[in-house]
Design an enzyme around this catalytic site. Structure first.
Site, PDB file in Angstrom:
ATOM      1  N   GLU A 249      13.681  17.136   3.559  1.00 22.78           N
ATOM      2  CA  GLU A 249      14.944  18.150   3.057  1.00 22.78           C
ATOM      3  C   GLU A 249      14.623  19.837   3.938  1.00 22.78           C
ATOM      4  OE1 GLU A 249      14.229  17.648  -0.941  1.00 22.78           O
ATOM      5  OE2 GLU A 249      12.562  16.547  -0.756  1.00 22.78           O
TER       6      GLU A 249
ATOM      7  N   THR B 108       8.007  12.876  -4.774  1.00 25.03           N
ATOM      8  CA  THR B 108       7.799  14.555  -3.810  1.00 25.03           C
ATOM      9  C   THR B 108       8.636  15.690  -5.094  1.00 25.03           C
ATOM     10  OG1 THR B 108       9.004  12.892  -1.738  1.00 25.03           O
ATOM     11  CG2 THR B 108       9.336  15.301  -1.953  1.00 25.03           C
TER      12      THR B 108
ATOM     13  N   ARG C  37      24.221  10.016   0.572  1.00 25.36           N
ATOM     14  CA  ARG C  37      25.225   9.030   0.255  1.00 25.36           C
ATOM     15  C   ARG C  37      26.058  11.114  -0.211  1.00 25.36           C
ATOM     16  NH1 ARG C  37      20.589   7.543  -2.577  1.00 25.36           N
ATOM     17  NH2 ARG C  37      22.307   8.444  -4.642  1.00 25.36           N
TER      18      ARG C  37
ATOM     19  N   TYR D 281      14.495  -0.211   3.488  1.00 24.25           N
ATOM     20  CA  TYR D 281      14.433  -0.511   2.027  1.00 24.25           C
ATOM     21  C   TYR D 281      16.041  -1.321   1.091  1.00 24.25           C
ATOM     22  CZ  TYR D 281      17.792   3.818   0.905  1.00 24.25           C
ATOM     23  OH  TYR D 281      18.725   4.516   0.730  1.00 24.25           O
TER      24      TYR D 281
ATOM     25  N   LYS E  40       6.398   3.239   3.622  1.00 22.37           N
ATOM     26  CA  LYS E  40       5.392   4.357   2.832  1.00 22.37           C
ATOM     27  C   LYS E  40       3.733   3.550   3.048  1.00 22.37           C
ATOM     28  CE  LYS E  40       8.890   7.448   0.790  1.00 22.37           C
ATOM     29  NZ  LYS E  40       8.297   8.083   0.763  1.00 22.37           N
TER      30      LYS E  40
ATOM     31  N   HIS F 252      14.833  16.915  -5.823  1.00 23.94           N
ATOM     32  CA  HIS F 252      14.534  15.788  -4.762  1.00 23.94           C
ATOM     33  C   HIS F 252      15.168  15.121  -4.188  1.00 23.94           C
ATOM     34  CE1 HIS F 252      11.916  13.651  -1.369  1.00 23.94           C
ATOM     35  NE2 HIS F 252      12.345  12.421  -2.432  1.00 23.94           N
TER      36      HIS F 252
ATOM     37  N   ASP G 106       4.108   4.931  -7.198  1.00 19.64           N
ATOM     38  CA  ASP G 106       5.117   6.404  -6.847  1.00 19.64           C
ATOM     39  C   ASP G 106       5.835   6.755  -7.110  1.00 19.64           C
ATOM     40  OD1 ASP G 106       4.804   8.605  -5.430  1.00 19.64           O
ATOM     41  OD2 ASP G 106       5.899   8.125  -3.958  1.00 19.64           O
TER      42      ASP G 106
ATOM     43  N   GLN H 279      11.420   3.398   6.629  1.00 25.10           N
ATOM     44  CA  GLN H 279      12.461   3.217   5.295  1.00 25.10           C
ATOM     45  C   GLN H 279      13.775   2.925   5.441  1.00 25.10           C
ATOM     46  OE1 GLN H 279      11.498   7.027   3.464  1.00 25.10           O
ATOM     47  NE2 GLN H 279      12.507   6.642   1.863  1.00 25.10           N
TER      48      GLN H 279
ATOM     49  N   THR I 130      -1.343   7.008   2.215  1.00 31.46           N
ATOM     50  CA  THR I 130      -1.426   7.923   1.863  1.00 31.46           C
ATOM     51  C   THR I 130      -2.644   8.310   1.094  1.00 31.46           C
ATOM     52  OG1 THR I 130      -0.146   6.673   0.250  1.00 31.46           O
ATOM     53  CG2 THR I 130      -0.606   8.932  -0.704  1.00 31.46           C
TER      54      THR I 130
ATOM     55  N   ARG J  12      10.340   7.152   7.886  1.00 35.42           N
ATOM     56  CA  ARG J  12      12.212   7.883   7.244  1.00 35.42           C
ATOM     57  C   ARG J  12      13.011   6.314   7.871  1.00 35.42           C
ATOM     58  NH1 ARG J  12      11.135   9.830   2.505  1.00 35.42           N
ATOM     59  NH2 ARG J  12      10.899  11.743   3.161  1.00 35.42           N
TER      60      ARG J  12
ATOM     61  N   GLU K 223       5.261  14.069   2.355  1.00 39.94           N
ATOM     62  CA  GLU K 223       5.673  13.836   0.940  1.00 39.94           C
ATOM     63  C   GLU K 223       5.253  14.992   0.288  1.00 39.94           C
ATOM     64  OE1 GLU K 223       7.963  11.029  -0.600  1.00 39.94           O
ATOM     65  OE2 GLU K 223       9.005  11.063   0.341  1.00 39.94           O
TER      66      GLU K 223
ATOM     67  N   ASP L 106       2.293  12.061   0.552  1.00 41.10           N
ATOM     68  CA  ASP L 106       2.771  10.370   0.638  1.00 41.10           C
ATOM     69  C   ASP L 106       3.521  10.098   1.560  1.00 41.10           C
ATOM     70  OD1 ASP L 106       3.806   7.888   0.147  1.00 41.10           O
ATOM     71  OD2 ASP L 106       5.529   8.931  -0.779  1.00 41.10           O
TER      72      ASP L 106
ATOM     73  N   GLU M 108       3.573  15.841  -3.305  1.00 42.47           N
ATOM     74  CA  GLU M 108       3.075  15.636  -4.620  1.00 42.47           C
ATOM     75  C   GLU M 108       2.578  15.758  -5.341  1.00 42.47           C
ATOM     76  OE1 GLU M 108       3.915  11.008  -5.422  1.00 42.47           O
ATOM     77  OE2 GLU M 108       5.592  10.799  -2.871  1.00 42.47           O
TER      78      GLU M 108
END
Ligand code: CA
Length: 396
Positions: A342, A328, A128, A228, A237, A119, A112, A224, A241, A221, A183, A217, A185
């Site tokens: 998002e 995504t 961030r 991660y 994840k 995105h 992926d 994750q 899928t 969250r 997500e 996908d 994709e």
């Protein structure tokens, strides 16, 4: 049965995507979608590829390579338009609603990517806010990771809410994800493998890639976010899928090919584009029956030929059935974002549904359907079909 001849309909002669179907009590075999029918391929084309169309996946056919793919497609088109053989063909057409559709590909390795600048920038801004949204490497290579092929499933597979660790006020807590997301994709299915130690150049994209599927996908969250750092996606994840049941061959997407957006800085030599392999695909996300987003695939920063070149540049080999997904897909507009994190801006602006309810993330009982189309020749539309899933409660 009218299958949409003369290029009419999103599953007309310009499209003819490949899949795997079964009738009750029979083994799965290869079929081609034509309009609202499935063409049972084996009786019509079986002699050209013995055993390939009676397999329970497209893998044996895909392994035969581009000239066999082209020949099968050409012969099928000839048959479907040949009025003299209409009765013979009609005997091997099955109404779509009578068949069961299976996972079309025995997925070998699954990769992926993270190729949408919008995105990646949105997630950077959310997580961030005090830094540059894109990491310094992002414009130099298509970022990706290896996922879990065993949990790639066909559209319609129920989405069991995953359990796992997430951040709590006093250390981690365990339980069902409270931030389950989708997500949008696009996935690329590899037909022809490659040798270990030999990178596949961008110019060989169409020698290896058979076709395109839609991908959801599913992402937890909260799991994750806790797991991660610093390595990457893992249990947030890998629980599921979903992919669409029909693989649209690259050959059907000729009209949809676009150059892809300009890249600055220019990528290193092995990533420089040759032929245009951007694809002007139009995607749509429905949440509980309501369209919440229309992400455009054509503006994706990294094109799929570049993804393939990058994932093999270290000498990693390809296998028949490999699936690599774009990451995504989000466009620049607010209603073109390809995930709920998002669309709801991490919960700050929940999505409003017609029934008055709001969603920051998915609730049990929610259904997500991603569909897509592409421009075909002479104004025709190429349907990419859809990938759907309904969220069920967690397994205890
Ligand atoms: Ca993803």
């Amino acid at each position: 049965m009218e299958g949409g001849a003369e290029g009419g309909g999103p599953f007309g002669l310009h499209n003819l995507p490949w899949g795997v179907f079964s009738l009750p009590g029979e083994a799965p075999r290869v079929g081609v979608r034509w309009g609202e029918a499935v063409v049972d391929v084996e009786p019509l084309l079986g002699e050209m590829a013995p055993g390939a169309f009676t397999a329970g996946s497209l893998n044996p056919f895909m392994a035969l390579g581009p000239s066999a793919w082209h020949e099968a497609r050409s012969r099928l088109i000839d048959l479907l338009i040949d009025a003299r053989r209409a009765d013979e063909v009609a005997a091997h057409l099955l109404p779509l609603d009578r068949v069961h559709l299976h996972l079309p590909v025995e997925v070998a390795d699954y990769v992926d990517f993270y190729c949408s600048e919008e995105h990646a920038s949105n997630l950077g801004r959310i997580f961030r806010p005090d830094e540059e949204p894109l990491k310094p490497n992002w414009r130099h290579l298509p970022v990706g990771y290896h996922g879990r092929s065993g949990t790639v499933a066909v559209s319609g597979t129920p989405v069991r809410r995953p359990c796992g660790q997430r951040r709590g006020a006093d250390g981690p807590v365990f339980g069902p994800s409270a931030r389950l997301d989708l997500e949008v994709e696009v996935g690329f299915v590899v037909g022809v493998g490659s040798e270990m130690g030999r990178p596949v150049p961008v110019s060989a994209f169409a020698d290896h890639v058979f076709g395109v599927v839609l991908v959801n996908d599913w992402s937890a969250r909260d799991i994750q976010a806790w797991e991660y750092v610093p390595l990457g996606p893992f249990l947030g994840k890998s629980f599921l899928t979903s992919i669409s049941p029909w693989v649209v061959p690259l050959e059907a997407l000729g009209t949809a090919r676009v150059p892809g957006p300009p890249q600055d800085p220019e990528p290193l030599a092995y990533l420089r584009r040759g032929e245009p392999w951007g694809l002007d695909l139009h995607l749509e996300v429905e949440l509980c029956g309501q369209v919440v987003s229309r992400p455009p695939f054509g503006g994706l920063y990294w094109t799929p030929d570049q993804m393939l070149a990058h994932m093999t540049v270290n000498g990693a080999s390809l296998r028949t059935g490999d699936l690599f997904a774009s990451g995504t897909v989000s466009g620049p507009a607010a209603d073109q974002r390809g995930s709920l994190i998002e669309l709801s801006w991490n919960g700050a602006q929940p999505v409003r549904l017609a029934d008055g309810s709001r969603r920051s993330f998915l609730e049990d009982g929610d259904t997500v359907t991603i569909s897509g189309s592409a421009p075909g020749p002479d104004g025709a539309v190429i349907g990419l079909g859809s990938v759907t899933g309904r969220v069920e409660g967690h397994s205890s």
